[in-house]
Scaffold this active site. Sequence first.
Site, PDB file in Angstrom:
ATOM      1  N   SER A  99       0.846  -1.185   0.000  1.00  9.59           N
ATOM      2  CA  SER A  99       0.000   0.000   0.000  1.00  9.59           C
ATOM      3  C   SER A  99       0.882   1.236   0.000  1.00  9.59           C
ATOM      4  O   SER A  99       1.901   1.277   0.709  1.00  9.59           O
ATOM      5  CB  SER A  99      -0.914   0.007   1.226  1.00  9.59           C
ATOM      6  OG  SER A  99      -1.750   1.146   1.228  1.00  9.59           O
ATOM      7  N   HIS A 103       2.433  12.057  -1.012  1.00  9.94           N
ATOM      8  CA  HIS A 103       1.982  13.438  -0.863  1.00  9.94           C
ATOM      9  C   HIS A 103       3.064  14.367  -1.415  1.00  9.94           C
ATOM     10  O   HIS A 103       4.127  14.521  -0.810  1.00  9.94           O
ATOM     11  CB  HIS A 103       1.718  13.768   0.607  1.00  9.94           C
ATOM     12  CG  HIS A 103       0.534  13.061   1.180  1.00  9.94           C
ATOM     13  ND1 HIS A 103      -0.760  13.383   0.839  1.00  9.94           N
ATOM     14  CD2 HIS A 103       0.447  12.034   2.070  1.00  9.94           C
ATOM     15  CE1 HIS A 103      -1.604  12.602   1.504  1.00  9.94           C
ATOM     16  NE2 HIS A 103      -0.892  11.777   2.252  1.00  9.94           N
ATOM     17  N   HIS A 113      -2.674   7.291  -4.536  1.00 10.98           N
ATOM     18  CA  HIS A 113      -2.767   6.111  -3.685  1.00 10.98           C
ATOM     19  C   HIS A 113      -2.803   4.877  -4.565  1.00 10.98           C
ATOM     20  O   HIS A 113      -3.401   4.887  -5.648  1.00 10.98           O
ATOM     21  CB  HIS A 113      -4.048   6.168  -2.846  1.00 10.98           C
ATOM     22  CG  HIS A 113      -4.514   4.843  -2.350  1.00 10.98           C
ATOM     23  ND1 HIS A 113      -5.547   4.131  -2.951  1.00 10.98           N
ATOM     24  CD2 HIS A 113      -4.088   4.055  -1.320  1.00 10.98           C
ATOM     25  CE1 HIS A 113      -5.729   3.000  -2.301  1.00 10.98           C
ATOM     26  NE2 HIS A 113      -4.868   2.913  -1.321  1.00 10.98           N
ATOM     27  N   VAL A 116      -2.380  -3.092  -3.547  1.00  6.43           N
ATOM     28  CA  VAL A 116      -2.689  -4.420  -4.069  1.00  6.43           C
ATOM     29  C   VAL A 116      -2.512  -5.415  -2.926  1.00  6.43           C
ATOM     30  O   VAL A 116      -1.582  -5.298  -2.129  1.00  6.43           O
ATOM     31  CB  VAL A 116      -1.805  -4.817  -5.279  1.00  6.43           C
ATOM     32  CG1 VAL A 116      -2.236  -4.053  -6.525  1.00  6.43           C
ATOM     33  CG2 VAL A 116      -0.324  -4.573  -5.004  1.00  6.43           C
ATOM     34  N   HIS A 152      -6.448   7.491 -16.194  1.00  9.14           N
ATOM     35  CA  HIS A 152      -7.511   6.530 -16.479  1.00  9.14           C
ATOM     36  C   HIS A 152      -7.194   5.672 -17.700  1.00  9.14           C
ATOM     37  O   HIS A 152      -7.519   4.474 -17.719  1.00  9.14           O
ATOM     38  CB  HIS A 152      -8.844   7.260 -16.655  1.00  9.14           C
ATOM     39  CG  HIS A 152      -9.522   7.584 -15.366  1.00  9.14           C
ATOM     40  ND1 HIS A 152     -10.449   6.756 -14.791  1.00  9.14           N
ATOM     41  CD2 HIS A 152      -9.379   8.635 -14.517  1.00  9.14           C
ATOM     42  CE1 HIS A 152     -10.879   7.290 -13.649  1.00  9.14           C
ATOM     43  NE2 HIS A 152     -10.243   8.434 -13.461  1.00  9.14           N
ATOM     44  N   HIS A 182     -20.051  11.879   4.221  1.00 11.84           N
ATOM     45  CA  HIS A 182     -20.425  12.964   5.119  1.00 11.84           C
ATOM     46  C   HIS A 182     -20.232  14.339   4.469  1.00 11.84           C
ATOM     47  O   HIS A 182     -20.751  15.337   4.972  1.00 11.84           O
ATOM     48  CB  HIS A 182     -19.617  12.870   6.419  1.00 11.84           C
ATOM     49  CG  HIS A 182     -18.138  13.012   6.252  1.00 11.84           C
ATOM     50  ND1 HIS A 182     -17.364  12.063   5.642  1.00 11.84           N
ATOM     51  CD2 HIS A 182     -17.288  14.017   6.607  1.00 11.84           C
ATOM     52  CE1 HIS A 182     -16.101  12.447   5.642  1.00 11.84           C
ATOM     53  NE2 HIS A 182     -16.032  13.640   6.211  1.00 11.84           N
ATOM     54  N   GLY A 265      -5.390  -5.512  15.004  1.00  9.98           N
ATOM     55  CA  GLY A 265      -4.235  -5.346  15.868  1.00  9.98           C
ATOM     56  C   GLY A 265      -2.945  -5.099  15.115  1.00  9.98           C
ATOM     57  O   GLY A 265      -1.864  -5.444  15.575  1.00  9.98           O
TER      58      GLY A 265
END
Length: 307
Positions: A99, A103, A113, A116, A152, A182, A265
């Site tokens: 991952s 930035h 971002h 896989v 794309h 939100h 965890g």
Amino acid sequence: MTSTRLPTEVVGDYLRGLQASITDAISELDGSAFLTDAWQKPAGEILQGQGITKILEGGAIFERAGCGFSHVSGPRLPPSATQHRPELSGAPFEAMGVSLVFHPRNPYVPTVHMNVRMISAEAPDGAEACWFGGGMDLTPYYGFEEDAVHFHQTCRAALQPFGDDKYPRFKTWCDDYFFLKHRNEPRGVGGVFFDDFSELGAEQSLAMMQAVGNAFLSAYLPIVARRQNTPYGERERAFQLYRRGRYVEFNLVWDRGTHFGLQSGGRSESILLSMPPLVSWAYQQVPAPGTPEAELYSQFLVRRDWV
């Protein structure tokens, strides 16, 4: 659910190689080295395993670039992994993935971002299952049509060998997933996203995941090259920091990967490598009509067919 389970060493070797190739390319571009932090969670904890976190901070081009590999196992799949597979609730599992979130320093270079991953588990009846997830998405602060189209187009080309339906389906999935409910607002211009995927069988599903991972540098680096030297001032920087707040909100409130890591965890420092180094919030900030900042909302933070 498929009963075929791939050897984990095959997938692990690919993922570690992918992490190395991406971080080597970014390090060469930036002129800064990644800090490599190899970690291990010993047996006896809720989650056990190991990983390699690579982080670049304070670079010439990237203010913070994190790319992590992890390979962990646990006695019970967390709720975030079984919401679509209730038959595996409470099953022991193994998960591995790469991952990354980069930035950039320059507000004209978009944040990116990519992820896989593979998860495997054993159902109570003894049947083994493995499935894949992943994708990449682009989050600009100042929008450029050619950047979104290129990103794309590269995603579509990577998925084309696996069926004409994959890009449009995963593009829509990405638009749906990377959405701040939100705020009623997309996170960026999207890309592709898939999860809980095994319909092509284990080997071809893995090949599709690899195609997405292998396409990342081709999708992103040309955009960085076009924008990294664009002049900017305090106004652009302030807007970048404000928009980064949306990124933080999504990752903490909605992102299943973050929830999976924290619920199982996992290692918090590595899970949260996606956080930007600096960010700001402002109350009801609305850009003035006709400005490039307003254009981001009206032209880019909307659902569009980019290719």
